[in-house]
Write an enzyme that holds these catalytic residues in place. Structure first.
Site, mmCIF file in Angstrom:
data_model
loop_
_atom_site.group_PDB
_atom_site.id
_atom_site.type_symbol
_atom_site.label_atom_id
_atom_site.label_comp_id
_atom_site.label_asym_id
_atom_site.label_seq_id
_atom_site.Cartn_x
_atom_site.Cartn_y
_atom_site.Cartn_z
ATOM 1 N N HIS A 94 -36.986 -17.451 7.975
ATOM 2 C CA HIS A 94 -37.956 -16.402 7.640
ATOM 3 C C HIS A 94 -39.248 -16.682 8.390
ATOM 4 C CE1 HIS A 94 -40.483 -13.618 5.600
ATOM 5 N NE2 HIS A 94 -41.157 -14.536 4.923
ATOM 6 N N HIS A 96 -43.203 -14.668 9.883
ATOM 7 C CA HIS A 96 -44.084 -13.500 9.918
ATOM 8 C C HIS A 96 -44.449 -13.225 11.386
ATOM 9 C CE1 HIS A 96 -45.474 -13.336 5.461
ATOM 10 N NE2 HIS A 96 -44.227 -13.738 5.556
ATOM 11 N N HIS A 168 -43.270 -6.583 4.672
ATOM 12 C CA HIS A 168 -43.317 -8.051 4.626
ATOM 13 C C HIS A 168 -42.975 -8.633 5.997
ATOM 14 C CE1 HIS A 168 -41.884 -11.905 2.285
ATOM 15 N NE2 HIS A 168 -42.575 -12.191 3.358
ATOM 16 N N TYR A 227 -18.499 -13.970 27.614
ATOM 17 C CA TYR A 227 -19.782 -14.352 28.185
ATOM 18 C C TYR A 227 -19.938 -15.876 28.182
ATOM 19 C CZ TYR A 227 -24.828 -14.667 28.767
ATOM 20 O OH TYR A 227 -26.085 -14.964 29.217
HETATM 21 ZN ZN LIG Z 1 -42.985 -14.168 3.989
#
Ligand SMILES: [Zn+2]
Length: 230
Positions: A94, A96, A168, A227
């Protein structure tokens, strides 16, 4: 406990930082040991400069800490929700990262506009619906996972290893922590290219032709992928 997996998760978290997709501690990576059902995840709020494998936290899929001196990442319950729902995956990341967040904040899926994205994602990068208020009040991090899982009811998480959470940012995954991070870096670059394409072509550019998308995806990920080197 799980020293090799802790090393791998530390390395994956440092790689996120090295590739420039996280600032400060705005990101986290985990990996799951399917045999024991235990997840290793980054600790909450420890800076990348100081982080060691001893700082990693081992959590079970019921979100209970089973090893480690630190608190696990605040996004732990989103990670465990994804492992419970998607049995094929072994790593989650995760971030940003700026361009992926821009699309998430616009609440728009990233259409597949070119072959860069098609090489890693079999179509658009989907965006979740907004989180329901009662779910946020009950358990925000689990609600985030549930919004992703609802969005994937008719999608294959192996063919589409990335998502935008509305308002988010991105979550990505793969067979292990390294692949989850790789997909986070690819997603940021594809999002940047899509942003630039929209500035050149206008808000609704033509998506990549289905048959080209399919060719690119299949040559890397299809049953008879060709590939790279044997
Ligand atoms: Zn976050």
């Amino acid at each position: 406990m799980l020293p090799d997996l802790r090393d791998a998760v530390l390395e994956a978290n440092l790689e996120l930082n090295r590739r420039g997709v996280v600032l400060y501690t705005w990101g986290n990576v985990s990996a799951l040991d399917r045999d024991s059902g235990l997840m290793v995840i980054k600790p909450s709020g420890v800076s990348y400069d100081e982080m060691t494998a001893e700082d990693m936290v081992v959590v079970n899929l019921e979100n209970e800490v089973v090893w480690g001196r630190n608190k696990p990442s605040s996004d732990t319950r989103t990670h465990t929700a994804l492992y419970r729902a998607f049995p094929q995956i072994g790593g989650v990341a995760h971030t940003h990262s700026t361009h992926a967040v821009a699309w998430a904040q616009a609440r728009r899926a990233i259409p597949c506009l070119g072959t860069t994205q098609a090489d890693y994602c079999a179509g658009e990068v989907p965006c979740t619906a907004p989180l329901p208020p009662e779910e946020v009040a009950r358990d925000y991090e689990t609600a985030t996972g549930d919004a992703i899982i609802r969005r994937f009811q008719r999608l294959d998480p192996v063919a589409v290893p990335m998502v935008l959470v509305a308002g988010h940012g991105p979550f990505t995954w793969g067979k292990d922590a390294g692949e989850a991070v790789y997909n986070a870096v690819v997603l940021e670059e594809a999002a940047k290219m899509a942003t630039l394409t929209v500035t050149v072509a206008g808000p609704s550019p033509e998506p990549l032709e289905d048959y080209v998308l399919d060719y690119h995806y299949q040559r890397k990920h299809g049953k008879n992928a060709w590939y790279g080197q044997k």
